[in-house]
Design a protein around this motif. Sequence first.
Motif, PDB file in Angstrom:
ATOM      1  N   LYS A  49      -6.609   1.704  10.362  1.00 47.07           N
ATOM      2  CA  LYS A  49      -6.348   1.720   8.917  1.00 47.07           C
ATOM      3  C   LYS A  49      -7.516   1.180   8.107  1.00 47.07           C
ATOM      4  CE  LYS A  49      -1.377   1.528   9.020  1.00 47.07           C
ATOM      5  NZ  LYS A  49      -0.303   0.569   9.014  1.00 47.07           N
ATOM      6  N   PRO A  61     -10.935   1.390   6.048  1.00 44.96           N
ATOM      7  CA  PRO A  61     -11.396   2.530   5.258  1.00 44.96           C
ATOM      8  C   PRO A  61     -12.606   3.233   5.878  1.00 44.96           C
ATOM      9  CG  PRO A  61     -11.885   0.456   4.154  1.00 44.96           C
ATOM     10  CD  PRO A  61     -11.080   0.113   5.348  1.00 44.96           C
ATOM     11  N   VAL A  80     -13.952   5.687  -0.767  1.00 43.19           N
ATOM     12  CA  VAL A  80     -13.044   5.818   0.375  1.00 43.19           C
ATOM     13  C   VAL A  80     -12.653   7.288   0.521  1.00 43.19           C
ATOM     14  CG1 VAL A  80     -10.830   5.151   1.346  1.00 43.19           C
ATOM     15  CG2 VAL A  80     -12.157   3.495   0.055  1.00 43.19           C
ATOM     16  N   ASP A  99      -0.651   4.280  -1.647  1.00 42.61           N
ATOM     17  CA  ASP A  99      -1.582   5.095  -0.856  1.00 42.61           C
ATOM     18  C   ASP A  99      -0.830   6.101  -0.007  1.00 42.61           C
ATOM     19  OD1 ASP A  99      -3.352   3.444  -1.949  1.00 42.61           O
ATOM     20  OD2 ASP A  99      -3.908   2.379  -0.112  1.00 42.61           O
ATOM     21  N   TYR A 117     -15.768  -1.516   7.976  1.00 44.20           N
ATOM     22  CA  TYR A 117     -15.397  -0.147   7.651  1.00 44.20           C
ATOM     23  C   TYR A 117     -16.435   0.797   8.232  1.00 44.20           C
ATOM     24  CZ  TYR A 117     -18.910  -0.450   3.912  1.00 44.20           C
ATOM     25  OH  TYR A 117     -20.064  -0.610   3.202  1.00 44.20           O
ATOM     26  N   ASP A 177       0.800  -4.439   4.191  1.00 46.56           N
ATOM     27  CA  ASP A 177       1.267  -3.136   4.640  1.00 46.56           C
ATOM     28  C   ASP A 177       2.723  -2.964   4.237  1.00 46.56           C
ATOM     29  OD1 ASP A 177       0.625  -0.727   6.381  1.00 46.56           O
ATOM     30  OD2 ASP A 177       2.507  -1.428   7.235  1.00 46.56           O
ATOM     31  N   ARG A 182      -9.255   7.148   6.433  1.00 41.61           N
ATOM     32  CA  ARG A 182      -8.876   5.908   7.120  1.00 41.61           C
ATOM     33  C   ARG A 182      -9.112   6.048   8.615  1.00 41.61           C
ATOM     34  NH1 ARG A 182      -7.713   1.626   3.818  1.00 41.61           N
ATOM     35  NH2 ARG A 182      -7.337   2.552   1.804  1.00 41.61           N
ATOM     36  N   ASN A 238       0.812  -1.212   0.000  1.00 41.76           N
ATOM     37  CA  ASN A 238       0.000   0.000   0.000  1.00 41.76           C
ATOM     38  C   ASN A 238       0.848   1.266   0.000  1.00 41.76           C
ATOM     39  OD1 ASN A 238       1.082  -0.249   2.470  1.00 41.76           O
ATOM     40  ND2 ASN A 238      -0.817  -0.022   3.616  1.00 41.76           N
ATOM     41  N   ASN A 284      -5.130  -4.249   0.102  1.00 44.60           N
ATOM     42  CA  ASN A 284      -5.717  -3.808   1.367  1.00 44.60           C
ATOM     43  C   ASN A 284      -5.017  -4.426   2.557  1.00 44.60           C
ATOM     44  OD1 ASN A 284      -7.626  -1.963   0.702  1.00 44.60           O
ATOM     45  ND2 ASN A 284      -9.202  -3.498   0.270  1.00 44.60           N
TER      46      ASN A 284
END
Lengths: 157, 264
Positions: free
Chosen positions: A56, A58, A65, A33, A112, B197, A68, A30, B194
Amino acid sequence: MERSSLDVWVGIFVVGGMVALLILALKVGNAGDLLRAGPTYTLTASFENIGGLKPKAPVRSAGVVVGRVGSIDYDPETFNAVVKLHIEQRYNRFPRDTFASIYTSGLLGEQYIGLAPGGDEKLLADGDRISKTQKAVVLEDLIGQFLTSRAGEPAGK
Amino acid sequence: MVDKGWLTVSGIGRRSIESLLRLGFAARFLGLTLVQSLTCLRRPRLVVREVYFSGVLSLVIILVSGLFVGMVLGLQGYQTLRTYGSESALGVLVALSLLRELGPVITALLFASRAGSAVTAEIGLMKATEQLRAMEMMAVDPIARVVAPRFWAGVISTPLLTAMFTAMGIYGGYLVGVVLLGVDEGSFWSQMQNSVDFREDVVNGLIKSLVFGVAISWIAVFEGYDAPPTAEGVSGATTRTVVTSALTILFLDYILTSLMFRGL
C-alpha cells in the motif's frame, strides 16, 4: 402511537453517529481513496533490497501518486524481492525502459517507489516486468561506505 | 446475611456453585432475551424510547470527554514527538490511539457507568416493586416488554457513541496540535490519512465497540433482573454492573486487540 420530540432526538443522535462515522472514514481514514480508486493494471519489478517498503505504499512519478504497491514476495531463485505495482489505468503510457527506484520521503519517513519514464517507443502493458530497478538506500550501508572512505584519508583532517 | 466461614472449604465450594449458577442463569437469560427480541421489531417505539434514555442522554458526557481526551493526547504526543523532531506525526498518533483503543474503551466505560447502571437500577426497582410480576399477571412478558428493548438500545447506542467520541477526540487533538501548538495543518491530516486504514482501524474499532455494547447491555439487564428485590439489593446490583462491565470491557479489549492487530 404519536410522534414526539423523543423521536426527533433519537433521529438526531443516529444521524450524528453516522456523520461521525463518515468523517472517520473519509477525513481520517483512506476510504475516500478506495471509493475513488479506478481500474488499475499490474506491473512487477524485482529489487535487490526493498529496505522498509510496505504494501500500500505509494508509487509516484514526478512526485504524483500514480498507483500503490500491491504485494511483496521473495524470489528464492534470484534472491530478489518481487514487488507488484498496481498502477491506475489512466496512467498507462509508461515506456518499456521506465526506471523504478525506492526512495524515502524525508530523512526517516515512509518509503515509496519512484518511476522515471525512459524514452522507449514501446509501452509497458498489464503484467509486464520493469527490468531497470534500483534498490533502496540502506542507512547502515551508507554509513559503512562513508567510514571506509574516511579510513583511507590522512588523520586529523 | 453474614456468613462466618467464607474461607472454609464448604464456604468456597458454596460460593463457586453460586457463581456457576449465576453464570448459567445469565447465559439462559441472554438466550431468552434474544428469542423475545421479535417484539422489538414489531414495536420499534420501545427501542427508540430506550435509545433516547441510554444514548441521547449520554451524548454530553461522551462528547466532552472525547474532546478533552483528544486534547490531552495532542499535548502529550506533541511533547514526546518534538524530542525526535517529528511533530508532524501527531495526527497519526492521535487518530490511531483513539480509533483503535481509547475511543471504544473509554466510551464503553462511560456508557456502562452512565447508562448501564441506570438500566440495572430501573429494572431492579421494577422487580422490587413487583411491576414485573404484575406484567406477568396481565400476560405481558417482562423480558419482551422491558428487558429486550433496553438490551438492543445499548447495542445500538455504543457504536454510534464511539464514532462520535473518536471524531470529537481527533478534533480535540487538531485544536491543541494545529491551532494551539502550531503543527503544520497539511501534514497533520495527510500523514493521518496515509496511516489510518479504513478496514484495519476504523472498522476494527467499531467491531470492538459493538462487542462492548453487547457485553454492557447483557450485564446491565441481567444484574437488574437478578437483583434481590430490596433497596439494598438494587444498590448492590447497580455497583456490580459498573464493576463487572469495567472488568469485562478491559479483558475483552485485550482479547480483541490481540486477535485484530496481530500482524501490524
